[in-house]
Write a protein that holds these residues in place. Structure first.
Motif, mmCIF file in Angstrom:
data_model
loop_
_atom_site.group_PDB
_atom_site.id
_atom_site.type_symbol
_atom_site.label_atom_id
_atom_site.label_comp_id
_atom_site.label_asym_id
_atom_site.label_seq_id
_atom_site.Cartn_x
_atom_site.Cartn_y
_atom_site.Cartn_z
ATOM 1 N N VAL A 60 10.811 48.458 103.809
ATOM 2 C CA VAL A 60 10.501 49.885 103.746
ATOM 3 C C VAL A 60 8.987 50.099 103.738
ATOM 4 O O VAL A 60 8.469 50.966 104.427
ATOM 5 N N PHE A 61 8.272 49.285 102.949
ATOM 6 C CA PHE A 61 6.816 49.394 102.880
ATOM 7 C C PHE A 61 6.235 48.502 103.976
ATOM 8 O O PHE A 61 5.849 47.365 103.737
ATOM 9 N N LYS A 62 6.181 49.061 105.185
ATOM 10 C CA LYS A 62 5.840 48.245 106.363
ATOM 11 C C LYS A 62 4.466 47.588 106.235
ATOM 12 O O LYS A 62 4.208 46.562 106.858
ATOM 13 N N GLN B 292 3.369 45.926 104.017
ATOM 14 C CA GLN B 292 3.425 44.648 103.299
ATOM 15 C C GLN B 292 3.797 43.473 104.206
ATOM 16 O O GLN B 292 3.824 42.331 103.754
ATOM 17 N N GLU B 293 4.063 43.758 105.478
ATOM 18 C CA GLU B 293 4.429 42.708 106.430
ATOM 19 C C GLU B 293 3.383 41.572 106.503
ATOM 20 O O GLU B 293 3.750 40.398 106.483
ATOM 21 N N PRO B 294 2.063 41.891 106.597
ATOM 22 C CA PRO B 294 1.084 40.794 106.731
ATOM 23 C C PRO B 294 1.107 39.799 105.562
ATOM 24 O O PRO B 294 0.862 38.617 105.752
ATOM 25 N N PHE B 295 1.387 40.265 104.378
ATOM 26 C CA PHE B 295 1.442 39.378 103.206
ATOM 27 C C PHE B 295 2.486 38.289 103.445
ATOM 28 O O PHE B 295 2.250 37.106 103.232
ATOM 29 N N TRP B 296 3.640 38.717 103.948
ATOM 30 C CA TRP B 296 4.706 37.766 104.283
ATOM 31 C C TRP B 296 4.304 36.882 105.466
ATOM 32 O O TRP B 296 4.438 35.661 105.420
ATOM 33 N N ALA B 297 3.762 37.508 106.512
ATOM 34 C CA ALA B 297 3.456 36.769 107.741
ATOM 35 C C ALA B 297 2.425 35.665 107.475
ATOM 36 O O ALA B 297 2.541 34.560 108.014
ATOM 37 N N ILE B 298 1.436 35.952 106.644
ATOM 38 C CA ILE B 298 0.414 34.937 106.337
ATOM 39 C C ILE B 298 1.061 33.775 105.580
ATOM 40 O O ILE B 298 0.836 32.603 105.882
ATOM 41 N N HIS B 299 1.892 34.099 104.600
ATOM 42 C CA HIS B 299 2.601 33.041 103.863
ATOM 43 C C HIS B 299 3.420 32.171 104.824
ATOM 44 O O HIS B 299 3.397 30.950 104.761
ATOM 45 N N LYS B 300 4.146 32.839 105.703
ATOM 46 C CA LYS B 300 5.068 32.137 106.611
ATOM 47 C C LYS B 300 4.293 31.178 107.520
ATOM 48 O O LYS B 300 4.713 30.038 107.742
ATOM 49 N N LYS B 301 3.139 31.659 108.031
ATOM 50 C CA LYS B 301 2.325 30.830 108.927
ATOM 51 C C LYS B 301 1.797 29.601 108.184
ATOM 52 O O LYS B 301 1.909 28.470 108.667
ATOM 53 N N VAL B 302 1.240 29.845 106.995
ATOM 54 C CA VAL B 302 0.699 28.730 106.202
ATOM 55 C C VAL B 302 1.818 27.737 105.885
ATOM 56 O O VAL B 302 1.649 26.520 105.974
ATOM 57 N N PHE B 303 2.989 28.264 105.563
ATOM 58 C CA PHE B 303 4.121 27.405 105.198
ATOM 59 C C PHE B 303 4.574 26.557 106.386
ATOM 60 O O PHE B 303 4.668 25.337 106.288
ATOM 61 N N ASP B 304 4.825 27.226 107.504
ATOM 62 C CA ASP B 304 5.355 26.506 108.667
ATOM 63 C C ASP B 304 4.375 25.450 109.162
ATOM 64 O O ASP B 304 4.772 24.363 109.547
ATOM 65 N N GLU B 305 3.074 25.784 109.127
ATOM 66 C CA GLU B 305 2.084 24.852 109.675
ATOM 67 C C GLU B 305 1.762 23.689 108.748
ATOM 68 O O GLU B 305 1.388 22.615 109.199
ATOM 69 N N LEU C 143 12.328 37.515 99.958
ATOM 70 C CA LEU C 143 13.238 38.242 99.070
ATOM 71 C C LEU C 143 12.711 39.663 98.914
ATOM 72 O O LEU C 143 11.519 39.852 98.652
ATOM 73 N N ILE C 144 13.583 40.616 99.050
ATOM 74 C CA ILE C 144 13.162 42.004 98.821
ATOM 75 C C ILE C 144 12.992 42.191 97.320
ATOM 76 O O ILE C 144 13.795 41.690 96.525
ATOM 77 N N SER C 145 11.928 42.898 96.924
ATOM 78 C CA SER C 145 11.555 42.925 95.506
ATOM 79 C C SER C 145 12.673 43.429 94.590
ATOM 80 O O SER C 145 12.843 42.917 93.483
ATOM 81 N N ASP C 146 13.456 44.408 95.035
ATOM 82 C CA ASP C 146 14.521 44.887 94.139
ATOM 83 C C ASP C 146 15.606 43.824 93.981
ATOM 84 O O ASP C 146 16.173 43.664 92.891
ATOM 85 N N ALA C 147 15.858 43.074 95.044
ATOM 86 C CA ALA C 147 16.823 41.974 94.930
ATOM 87 C C ALA C 147 16.267 40.888 94.010
ATOM 88 O O ALA C 147 17.008 40.268 93.239
ATOM 89 N N ALA C 148 14.933 40.695 94.076
ATOM 90 C CA ALA C 148 14.310 39.674 93.227
ATOM 91 C C ALA C 148 14.546 39.972 91.745
ATOM 92 O O ALA C 148 14.779 39.059 90.951
ATOM 93 N N THR C 149 14.511 41.249 91.378
ATOM 94 C CA THR C 149 14.728 41.587 89.955
ATOM 95 C C THR C 149 16.109 41.123 89.494
ATOM 96 O O THR C 149 16.271 40.710 88.352
ATOM 97 N N HIS D 6 3.007 40.663 95.611
ATOM 98 C CA HIS D 6 1.868 41.572 95.499
ATOM 99 C C HIS D 6 1.561 41.834 94.009
ATOM 100 O O HIS D 6 2.374 41.552 93.134
ATOM 101 N N ASN D 7 0.403 42.448 93.798
ATOM 102 C CA ASN D 7 -0.141 42.647 92.463
ATOM 103 C C ASN D 7 0.822 43.362 91.490
ATOM 104 O O ASN D 7 1.184 42.815 90.437
ATOM 105 N N TYR D 8 1.272 44.547 91.855
ATOM 106 C CA TYR D 8 2.110 45.312 90.918
ATOM 107 C C TYR D 8 3.504 44.695 90.778
ATOM 108 O O TYR D 8 4.030 44.574 89.661
ATOM 109 N N ASP D 9 4.093 44.271 91.895
ATOM 110 C CA ASP D 9 5.402 43.608 91.833
ATOM 111 C C ASP D 9 5.316 42.388 90.917
ATOM 112 O O ASP D 9 6.209 42.131 90.105
#
Ligand code: NAD
Length: 476
Positions: free
Chosen positions: A228-230, A232-245, A267-273, A289-292
């Motif tokens: 929903v919070f589009k 936030q996509e880069p936060f995931w994408a950067i993690h994914k790239k670092v992980f895969d490589e 994981l979607i944050s509400d599911a994470a709870t 992210h910071n607040y989550d």
């Protein structure tokens, strides 16, 4: 304990002092930290190289907050920091404490001053004692951005336009300006908010997260609400790239992706709870992210019995141009095993040597090592606050039972980091030994049913009894 005492490192038999910053705070945690200092640390460790700063409201107010600036500067210089919880005064507390003006949270100044990347929060485990999670839970909370740094105003009806102006040498009238958002406000009352998520250090955060989860042998998850919070996509994408490589193969090798289809899972944050409550077997890590991260780590603390059973550690970056410094211990070890000469060096996040002399070969490749990253600046604190309720009980003369484990882990973390940064190998080794002894003394006290009330119930020990018991065990 016995070995420590007989080692006799200084004339008084104490371990030599390593430079460290010690920040004093307020209320119950200040009182308990002082007890710990007197009973556990000072008998065994020379603290003369420590720099102390007082961040109580009174001291900050009296110095016009110079004490905070001094603490931040000393932390940036020394790199190993312990901080007691502090009070950010509410409007009532400003009056109650007779402060000349409201004081902002010191944490923001510290995260900025130390180029904070992440606040790592992990569950504390005691062998033979069952807490909430059976195996470790590791957490990264992005240390910057989001709601905490928001600008806002309450406004009426009208148009709201958020415009971005690129940072340029010469800038002419609106040239290259980009409208980030434009909207009509049709309510009489609105709160308009602007914030941003800095992304430059997310790669370092991801390396830190994956290397820690790999070392601990737990399954990593990245938590956002990007569906929903589009933004936030880069936060995931950067993690994914670092992980895969860099990490995927290693996690697969260790069998840590069996529950996630062999891939890094989002994981979607509400599911994470919900999962945090269900996955009491532990054995997972989350990067958020910071607040989550703020919210989810409080939930982790509660599931794991008490805020006393979780660590909190701000990982920053030295301002000397080196993006991240790596501890090359594991890599030195692997080079030694292979008979290659092992010269301690520092590397960049991509594994290339930084500050190495031109004749030194570039650092080993990432694939080469289970890398263990230690940034120059680390601040260790408890995840909880000043525990005001117990403080007021104490002031009324009633017995209290403060669980000092989280705060003690913070002191031990700062000591260990001071040792890691030190060139004095012998003192560093002794300091690490002391930390192991202190941790064992505390854990044994819990294990023998002499824990604090949050663990042992009403038959447990009071704040003072627990400190004394551990102190005795340590000196035996
Ligand atoms: P808190 O974490 O101090 O306490 C919350 C509850 O948990 C209380 O009931 C307390 O008794 C219990 N608790 C927490 N840690 C415990 C421990 N180690 N052993 C036993 N019980 C424990 O949070 P709060 O009451 O919301 O805040 C008190 C003050 O702390 C506020 O002034 C707030 O500004 C400050 N605070 C500071 C920090 C920080 O410096 N990092 C963080 C949070 C809150």
């Amino acid at each position: 304990g016995r070995r420590l005492m007989s080692d006799g490192l200084t004339a008084e038999g104490k371990i030599k002092s390593l430079p460290m910053v010690y920040i004093k705070g307020e209320e119950m945690t200040r009182y308990a930290a002082q007890l710990m200092l007197e009973n556990w640390l000072e008998p065994h460790i020379d603290t003369s190289a420590w720099e102390f700063f007082d961040l109580s409201c009174a001291a900050r107010d009296a110095s016009n907050d110079q004490t905070l600036k001094d603490a931040v500067a000393a932390g940036a210089k020394i790199g190993a920091i312990f901080k007691e919880p502090t009070v950010t005064p509410s409007a009532e507390q400003v009056k109650e404490f007779g402060l000349s003006k409201p004081l902002p949270s010191p944490n923001g100044a510290m995260r900025r001053g130390w180029n904070g990347v992440t606040i790592s929060r992990d569950t504390i485990h005691i062998d033979g004692v069952e807490l909430g999670f059976k195996s470790p839970v590791l957490f990264e909370r992005h240390a910057v951005g989001g709601e905490y740094g928001a600008g806002w105003k309450e406004v009426g009806k009208g148009r709201l336009i958020t415009t971005y102006f690129p940072d340029k040498e010469s800038f002419e009238d609106g040239e290259d300006a980009i409208i980030v958002d434009a909207r009509i406000l049709d309510n009489e009352r609105n709160v308009a908010v602007v914030y941003h998520n800095p992304l430059d250090n997310v790669e370092a955060l991801a390396h830190h997260f994956f290397s820690r989860t790999l070392k601990a042998g737990v399954t990593p998850y990245v938590v956002t609400k990007k569906t929903v919070f589009k933004w936030q996509e880069p936060f995931w994408a950067i993690h994914k790239k670092v992980f895969d490589e860099n990490y995927k193969a290693k996690f697969l090798e260790k069998g840590l992706l069996e529950n996630t289809g062999g891939e890094l899972q989002h994981l979607i944050s509400d599911a994470a709870t919900m999962q945090i409550i269900r996955w009491t077997r532990g054995g997972f890590g989350m990067s958020a992210h910071n607040y989550d991260g703020d919210m989810l780590t409080d939930e982790v603390a509660q599931v794991h019995r008490s805020p006393g059973f979780i660590t909190s550690n701000l990982v920053g970056v030295a301002a000397d141009g080196s993006p991240v410094k790596f501890c090359v211990l594991s890599c030195i070890a692997s080079r030694r095993r292979r008979g290659v000469s092992a010269t301690p060096s520092t590397c960049r996040a991509d594994g290339v040597g930084v500050g190495a002399t031109p004749s030194t070969r570039p650092c080993w490749s990432l694939r080469d090592l289970t890398f263990h990253l230690i940034t120059q600046i680390k601040e260790f604190e408890a995840s909880h606050g000043t525990v005001s309720d117990l403080w007021h009980q104490h002031l009324r003369g009633e017995p209290t039972s403060f669980n000092p484990l989280g705060m003690a882990e913070a002191v031990m973390g700062a000591l260990s980091h001071a040792a890691d940064l030190s060139k004095d190998e012998e003192t560093a080794r002794k300091t690490h030994e002391y930390v192991t002894c202190l941790r064992r003394a505390m854990h044994n006290t819990f294990k023998y049913g002499q824990g604090t009330w949050d663990m042992a119930g009403p038959s447990g020990l009071t704040t003072e009894q627990f400190v004394e018991k551990v102190g005795n065990r340590l000196s035996k």
